[in-house]
Write an enzyme that holds these catalytic residues in place. Structure first.
Site, short mmCIF file in Angstrom:
data_model
loop_
_atom_site.label_atom_id
_atom_site.label_comp_id
_atom_site.label_asym_id
_atom_site.label_seq_id
_atom_site.Cartn_x
_atom_site.Cartn_y
_atom_site.Cartn_z
N LEU A 115 -7.02 -2.97 7.40
CA LEU A 115 -7.90 -4.20 8.00
C LEU A 115 -7.67 -5.52 8.13
O LEU A 115 -7.83 -5.96 8.25
CB LEU A 115 -8.80 -2.76 8.51
CG LEU A 115 -9.90 -1.70 9.36
CD1 LEU A 115 -10.93 -1.18 9.55
CD2 LEU A 115 -8.64 -2.14 10.51
N HIS A 134 -5.03 -6.61 -2.17
CA HIS A 134 -4.26 -5.44 -2.24
C HIS A 134 -2.51 -5.43 -1.88
O HIS A 134 -1.45 -5.55 -1.70
CB HIS A 134 -4.31 -4.38 -1.37
CG HIS A 134 -5.76 -4.17 -2.32
ND1 HIS A 134 -5.43 -3.43 -3.85
CD2 HIS A 134 -7.12 -2.98 -2.42
CE1 HIS A 134 -6.32 -2.69 -4.01
NE2 HIS A 134 -7.32 -2.85 -3.77
N HIS A 166 -4.74 2.37 1.10
CA HIS A 166 -5.16 2.19 0.31
C HIS A 166 -5.37 3.53 -1.29
O HIS A 166 -5.33 3.54 -2.04
CB HIS A 166 -6.98 1.28 0.46
CG HIS A 166 -6.97 1.87 -0.54
ND1 HIS A 166 -8.17 2.28 -2.04
CD2 HIS A 166 -7.20 -0.32 -1.43
CE1 HIS A 166 -8.03 1.05 -2.90
NE2 HIS A 166 -8.14 0.59 -2.63
N GLY A 196 -6.47 -8.12 1.71
CA GLY A 196 -6.64 -9.53 0.91
C GLY A 196 -5.85 -9.02 -0.50
O GLY A 196 -4.73 -9.16 -0.35
#
Lengths: 126, 126
Positions: free
Chosen positions: A73, A78, A12, A76
């Site tokens: 983890l 992204h 990220h 979603g």
């Protein structure tokens, strides 16, 4: 043509530079364990290189298979939306390369096991 | 007084409900492996319960030690700033409980090893 597989680790990113430490450790470990495999670490935001920049390095290194591994983890927006869109752009730009998007690492059972073990171990550090 | 240790797994949260699956799997596995330990999963945003709500359940269950484990790969502002502040509030509210904040799980060597192994395994799925 000889197949050269490259690994693109995608995280990220964050404003705090310390945030990247575990991801850099993963990239370093993969390079050590797979000495013949080109490996790059890229970030969605806040940190460099971008996915496009890191991909260009793998393409320049002669990779014709590039495996994008989301170091997330949970999967979603992204991972499910942003990343496929970014990979579509890379595919359009380098159509001779086979682009493969792996599931988010957190969805792997080994990761769930590791997380549970680390969590349980904190109970014993009192 | 008998010590009862509770585990509070703390994840970021996301708009996509599927995002929570790995975290729910971790919580379920910890409950199975530690049947006597109260375990709660909480989220920083987008999902419920909040840290405060989940903590209240552990306090109500009689926990006098609560271990907060950040299910984050990198430790940025959320783990280094937001979470200590939230725990300070819990500590002020329930001073009889010993609150312990564990490092972000991603900073654990076992997690780095697991991530590297999962990443390397994707090279063999062609």
């Amino acid at each position: 043509m000889l197949a050269l597989h490259g690994l693109l680790l995608f995280a990220h990113g964050a404003r705090d530079v310390q945030w990247a430490a575990p991801f850099e450790a993963v990239a370093a470990q993969v390079k050590t364990r797979c000495p013949g495999t080109p490996v790059e670490l890229a970030f969605l935001e806040f940190m460099l290189p971008t996915l496009a920049q890191a991909s260009a390095r793998l393409v320049d290194a002669g990779c014709n298979y590039i495996h994008v591994v989301p170091l997330f983890l949970g999967a979603g927006g992204h991972v499910r939306k942003d990343l496929p869109r970014l990979i579509d752009e890379l595919r359009a730009q380098s159509p001779a390369v086979r682009w493969r998007l792996a599931p988010a690492i957190g969805e792997n059972d080994a990761m769930v096991d590791a997380m549970a073990s680390v969590a349980i171990a904190t109970l014993n550090v009192v």
